[in-house]
Scaffold this motif. Structure first.
Motif, short mmCIF file in Angstrom:
data_model
loop_
_atom_site.label_atom_id
_atom_site.label_comp_id
_atom_site.label_asym_id
_atom_site.label_seq_id
_atom_site.Cartn_x
_atom_site.Cartn_y
_atom_site.Cartn_z
N UNK A 9 51.07 47.94 47.44
CA UNK A 9 50.92 48.53 46.10
C UNK A 9 51.20 47.50 45.01
N UNK A 10 52.21 46.68 45.22
CA UNK A 10 52.52 45.62 44.26
C UNK A 10 51.38 44.61 44.17
N UNK A 11 50.84 44.22 45.31
CA UNK A 11 49.72 43.27 45.33
C UNK A 11 48.51 43.87 44.64
N UNK A 17 45.78 43.59 37.41
CA UNK A 17 46.20 42.96 36.15
C UNK A 17 45.55 41.59 35.98
N UNK A 18 45.53 40.80 37.04
CA UNK A 18 44.89 39.48 36.97
C UNK A 18 43.40 39.64 36.69
N UNK A 19 42.78 40.66 37.29
CA UNK A 19 41.36 40.92 37.04
C UNK A 19 41.09 41.19 35.57
N UNK A 20 41.95 41.98 34.94
CA UNK A 20 41.77 42.28 33.51
C UNK A 20 41.94 41.02 32.67
N UNK A 52 34.74 46.19 37.33
CA UNK A 52 34.59 47.25 38.33
C UNK A 52 35.80 47.29 39.27
N UNK A 53 36.26 46.12 39.73
CA UNK A 53 37.41 46.10 40.62
C UNK A 53 38.68 46.57 39.91
N UNK A 54 38.91 46.07 38.70
CA UNK A 54 40.12 46.46 37.97
C UNK A 54 40.12 47.95 37.65
N UNK A 55 38.97 48.50 37.35
CA UNK A 55 38.87 49.92 37.02
C UNK A 55 39.20 50.80 38.22
#
Length: 162
Positions: A9-11, A17-20, A52-55
């Motif tokens: 979950x942390x990963x 967050x990194x994606x955004x 798409x991934x971050x969403x």
């Protein structure tokens, strides 16, 4: 098992967050490059991929942390038994919907494997479409774990906010 799930979950949260952040940097670079007259076409495509991934990962994170909108006004007034019956029906519908997303999402991912992004011709569009079924798999795990936790609980206020 709980330790591994918490680590996962942390990963997942850090990846979202990194994606955004990288998405924002890519769009900024693309805008600056267009402004100075040297457009970089791949920045928008990478931005869409990361969006798409971050969403979808963010959807799982919000679901797991109970941050999705809900109306618990009626549920809070019901007896614990009725709450659990309604929650069971709702989670059955959630799991059924996630199964549909997983099945059709993987089919879509497979059918778009030869499609490429316009500016990033070296990158398959399947990487973007895979975000939906993969995140739905994560949401399925979240749904099962939340359901088990709710069914074990006898707190009517906590159950009202499922």
């Amino acid at each position: 098992m709980k330790k591994y799930f918490d680590r996962f979950c942390r990963i997942e949260k850090y990846i979202a967050m990194i994606g955004i952040v990288v998405l924002t940097v890519c769009i900024f670079i693309g805008a600056v490059a267009r402004t100075i007259g040297h457009p970089v076409s791949w920045t928008t495509d990478i931005g869409m991929l990361l969006f798409s991934w971050a969403t979808f990962l963010g959807g799982d994170i919000a679901f797991r942390e109970g941050r999705l909108a809900n109306l618990d006004l009626l549920m809070a007034k019901l007896h614990l038994h009725f709450q659990k019956v309604i929650i069971s029906i709702m989670y059955l519908m959630i799991v059924a919907f996630l199964v549909v997303i997983i099945v059709f999402g993987f089919k879509l991912t497979y059918t778009t494997r030869f499609r490429t992004f316009n500016g990033a011709y070296w990158l398959s569009y399947s990487w973007a479409t895979a975000s939906m079924p993969v995140s739905a798999c994560f949401m399925m795990v979240t749904a099962v774990m939340r359901y088990i936790s709710i069914m074990k609980s006898n707190d009517t206020k906590a159950n009202a906010h499922f």
